[in-house]
Design a protein around this motif. Structure first.
Motif, PDB file in Angstrom:
ATOM      1  N   GLU A  65       0.815  -1.217   0.000  1.00  0.00           N
ATOM      2  CA  GLU A  65       0.000   0.000   0.000  1.00  0.00           C
ATOM      3  C   GLU A  65       0.849   1.268   0.000  1.00  0.00           C
ATOM      4  OE1 GLU A  65       0.936  -0.946   4.243  1.00  0.00           O
ATOM      5  OE2 GLU A  65       0.309  -2.092   2.482  1.00  0.00           O
ATOM      6  N   GLY A  92      -4.884  -2.992  -0.235  1.00  0.00           N
ATOM      7  CA  GLY A  92      -4.962  -1.545  -0.355  1.00  0.00           C
ATOM      8  C   GLY A  92      -3.953  -0.899  -1.283  1.00  0.00           C
ATOM      9  N   LYS A  94      -2.439   1.253  -4.111  1.00  0.00           N
ATOM     10  CA  LYS A  94      -2.974   2.487  -4.691  1.00  0.00           C
ATOM     11  C   LYS A  94      -3.368   2.309  -6.153  1.00  0.00           C
ATOM     12  CE  LYS A  94       0.002   5.326  -1.740  1.00  0.00           C
ATOM     13  NZ  LYS A  94       1.195   6.228  -1.726  1.00  0.00           N
TER      14      LYS A  94
END
Length: 218
Positions: A65, A92, A94
């Motif tokens: 992430e 998560g 990006k």
């Protein structure tokens, strides 16, 4: 300013992406389950890790992430690709770029949440077909379903028929001449009285059909 990228899978495609990103002074993490592949890039990359790309705990330890983008290339292993993409999305990341190997694989990766899906065989096949059909085409970029940016090289025939930009048979409502590349010179938004020369590169943007029409002139 350098950015941070994680490359999951260091096959030919993944290792090429890793090398090029590093050449541009970015920080790159390379991950693969194959120790030989990791060792081959360990001196070049900022971090090189041996890990199972289907192991969620192993991926979690990489803090994916924190990276600007994650690139996934797992050779031709559909199951590993799907599981890895699913884990990376849930952790998560990006931005996820994933390589597909078939139409079904492409659709599946999109449904799993990959932001960009690269399908090299399809993309290269389209480029080869367009270049064969319009021999003067150097390159093109798809902007949407019907919108493209195309680079065409002028021929002597075109110059004989169209001495300047004004004489090009361009549908101005559907097509825009962005620039002319002439050697090291780039003529941006060329005026109508700009003369054309053989081997000029015309950078055109617009509708696919209008681009095909100009391609036939060349």
């Amino acid at each position: 300013m350098s950015r941070q990228f994680a490359i999951l899978g260091l096959g030919y495609f993944g290792s090429t992406v890793a090398r090029e990103l590093k050449r541009h002074q970015n920080q790159v993490l390379g991950v693969d389950r194959d120790e030989t592949r990791v060792d081959a890039l360990s001196d070049m990359l900022d971090h090189a890790v041996i890990a199972d790309l289907t192991d969620e705990n192993a991926l979690k330890e990489l803090s994916l992430e924190a990276y600007d983008a994650v690139v996934i290339d797992v050779d031709d292993d559909l199951e590993t690709s799907v599981i890895c993409t699913l884990h990376v999305k849930e952790l998560g990341a990006k931005e996820i770029w994933a390589k597909a190997h078939s139409d079904a694989h492409y659709k599946l990766l999109k449904r799993l949440g990959a932001d960009r899906v690269i399908y090299p065989e399809y993309d290269v096949g389209v480029r080869v077909a367009e270049s064969l059909n319009y021999h003067a085409m150097v390159d093109f970029i798809r902007l949407g379903e019907r919108q493209f940016i195309v680079e065409l090289v002028t021929t002597q025939r075109l110059v004989d028929n169209c001495a300047s930009v004004a004489n090009l048979s361009i549908d101005r409502d559907a097509l825009f001449l962005v620039a002319i590349k002439r050697g090291q010179e780039v003529i941006r938004n060329p005026a109508d009285d700009t003369p054309l020369q053989p081997d000029d590169s015309l950078i055109l943007m617009g509708d696919l059909q209008a681009l095909r029409e100009i391609g036939r002139q060349i």
